[in-house]
Enzyme design. Structure first.
Site, mmCIF file in Angstrom:
data_model
loop_
_atom_site.group_PDB
_atom_site.id
_atom_site.type_symbol
_atom_site.label_atom_id
_atom_site.label_comp_id
_atom_site.label_asym_id
_atom_site.label_seq_id
_atom_site.Cartn_x
_atom_site.Cartn_y
_atom_site.Cartn_z
ATOM 1 N N ASN A 1 -3.430 2.352 4.358
ATOM 2 C CA ASN A 1 -2.640 2.043 5.552
ATOM 3 C C ASN A 1 -1.692 0.867 5.357
ATOM 4 O O ASN A 1 -0.707 0.740 6.084
ATOM 5 C CB ASN A 1 -3.597 1.755 6.713
ATOM 6 C CG ASN A 1 -2.887 1.217 7.930
ATOM 7 O OD1 ASN A 1 -2.237 1.959 8.672
ATOM 8 N ND2 ASN A 1 -2.977 -0.092 8.149
ATOM 9 N N LYS B 1 8.664 5.711 2.495
ATOM 10 C CA LYS B 1 7.763 6.635 3.157
ATOM 11 C C LYS B 1 7.998 8.077 2.712
ATOM 12 O O LYS B 1 7.072 8.877 2.665
ATOM 13 C CB LYS B 1 7.890 6.489 4.674
ATOM 14 C CG LYS B 1 7.359 5.137 5.157
ATOM 15 C CD LYS B 1 6.002 4.816 4.548
ATOM 16 C CE LYS B 1 5.494 3.454 4.924
ATOM 17 N NZ LYS B 1 4.194 3.124 4.282
ATOM 18 N N ILE C 1 -2.504 -0.879 13.558
ATOM 19 C CA ILE C 1 -2.972 0.478 13.286
ATOM 20 C C ILE C 1 -4.195 0.472 12.381
ATOM 21 O O ILE C 1 -5.151 1.225 12.601
ATOM 22 C CB ILE C 1 -1.830 1.308 12.655
ATOM 23 C CG1 ILE C 1 -0.709 1.536 13.690
ATOM 24 C CG2 ILE C 1 -2.355 2.649 12.142
ATOM 25 C CD1 ILE C 1 0.528 2.205 13.115
ATOM 26 N N ASP D 1 -4.184 -7.832 -2.670
ATOM 27 C CA ASP D 1 -2.787 -7.441 -2.565
ATOM 28 C C ASP D 1 -2.689 -6.048 -3.173
ATOM 29 O O ASP D 1 -2.890 -5.869 -4.379
ATOM 30 C CB ASP D 1 -1.919 -8.432 -3.342
ATOM 31 C CG ASP D 1 -0.430 -8.100 -3.295
ATOM 32 O OD1 ASP D 1 -0.078 -6.941 -2.979
ATOM 33 O OD2 ASP D 1 0.381 -9.001 -3.589
ATOM 34 N N TYR E 1 12.693 1.429 4.200
ATOM 35 C CA TYR E 1 11.432 1.912 4.737
ATOM 36 C C TYR E 1 11.385 3.427 4.654
ATOM 37 O O TYR E 1 10.399 4.016 4.242
ATOM 38 C CB TYR E 1 11.309 1.423 6.172
ATOM 39 C CG TYR E 1 9.924 1.514 6.760
ATOM 40 C CD1 TYR E 1 8.827 1.017 6.077
ATOM 41 C CD2 TYR E 1 9.726 2.067 8.020
ATOM 42 C CE1 TYR E 1 7.558 1.082 6.622
ATOM 43 C CE2 TYR E 1 8.459 2.131 8.577
ATOM 44 C CZ TYR E 1 7.384 1.637 7.869
ATOM 45 O OH TYR E 1 6.132 1.703 8.416
ATOM 46 N N LYS F 1 -5.021 6.309 -6.653
ATOM 47 C CA LYS F 1 -5.536 6.382 -8.023
ATOM 48 C C LYS F 1 -7.013 5.990 -8.107
ATOM 49 O O LYS F 1 -7.847 6.757 -8.626
ATOM 50 C CB LYS F 1 -4.703 5.478 -8.928
ATOM 51 C CG LYS F 1 -5.234 5.350 -10.343
ATOM 52 C CD LYS F 1 -4.369 4.407 -11.172
ATOM 53 C CE LYS F 1 -4.930 4.231 -12.593
ATOM 54 N NZ LYS F 1 -4.058 3.348 -13.418
ATOM 55 N N THR G 1 2.715 -2.540 17.866
ATOM 56 C CA THR G 1 1.943 -3.457 17.031
ATOM 57 C C THR G 1 2.739 -4.747 16.896
ATOM 58 O O THR G 1 3.896 -4.826 17.319
ATOM 59 C CB THR G 1 1.704 -2.877 15.622
ATOM 60 O OG1 THR G 1 2.963 -2.805 14.925
ATOM 61 C CG2 THR G 1 1.081 -1.490 15.699
#
Length: 250
Positions: free
Chosen positions: A95, A156, A21, A68, A152, A128, A187
């Site tokens: 992303n 989210k 993505i 990272d 997950y 930020k 993906t």
């Protein structure tokens, strides 16, 4: 009358852009006329450089920066490097993310916390430092996060809430903050180790067995991000848009 932001080439930074993505988003934004900085982990520099070459073939400037996103000093340095290379920052697409599957009763808390480091802390840090840069520029901007199962889902949901809070804080600076929530997108993460229990691929395979959902393509998500990154989205903020074939209604 065009704003100062619209009179010059806009610059985007896309994290997790070496594949899937993120790569599709980076290429779509380049097609939209933006210069693009692409980011991923240090070990993915070859794939990042390949994306840079694709963007340059589209006639746009591009820059690869590894970091990272769970480490604050690296995110700060990433934004600074992108601005130094391309001149400014108008669009941040946070992303980068990782996934897992598994029940609450079988939860490995340490693994869940590792996932949250990327999916929550990483997004917060991108918001930020992008916000600081955009406020300093004084020309508005677009901040866009990846919000979407166990650990997950929790991470989210946190991104959705963070996006709303950030949108309220930044509206006076003409900076919008929105998120996209993909469904089952084809993906490497969603197809890898599909027969291995607790892998993201296994979770996707199990979900598709009990639903009639279609799988989407990275370009389907990139099309939504294209709008959220555009000047036309100036009146949309604090929203999470599902790109999931109707799996979720909000």
């Amino acid at each position: 009358m065009a704003t100062p932001q619209e009179q010059q080439t806009r610059v985007a930074l896309v994290t997790g852009a070496a594949q899937g993505i993120g790569r599709a988003i980076a290429l779509r934004l380049a097609n939209d006329g933006l210069d693009v900085a692409v980011n991923d982990l240090h070990g993915k520099i070859d794939s990042l450089n390949a994306v840079v070459e694709e963007i340059r073939r589209l006639g746009r400037r591009a820059f690869a920066v590894t970091s990272d996103v769970s480490k604050e000093d690296e995110v700060k340095a990433m934004v600074e490097a992108a601005v130094s290379a391309l001149g400014r920052l108008d669009v941040m697409v946070a992303n980068a993310g990782v996934g897992s599957s598994g029940s609450v009763m079988d939860a490995d808390v340490e693994k869940w916390e590792q996932l949250w480091e990327i999916n929550i802390r990483g997004v917060l840090l991108c918001y930020k430092y992008a916000a600081r840069q955009m406020v300093k520029q004084g020309a508005g901007g677009r901040i866009i996060g990846y919000a979407n199962v166990g650990a997950y889902c929790i991470s989210k949901a946190a991104v959705r809430s963070l996006t709303q809070t950030t949108a309220l804080e930044l509206r006076e600076h003409l900076i919008t903050c929105n998120a996209y929530a993909p469904g089952v997108i084809e993906t490497s993460m969603t197809v890898r180790d599909a027969d291995k229990e607790h892998s993201p691929g296994f979770g996707v395979k199990s979900l598709l067995k009990v639903t009639d959902l279609r799988t989407g393509q990275p370009a389907d998500v990139a099309a939504v991000v294209s709008f959220l990154a555009s000047p036309d989205s100036h009146f949309v903020t604090g929203q999470t848009i599902s790109v999931d074939d109707g799996a979720h209604f909000s």
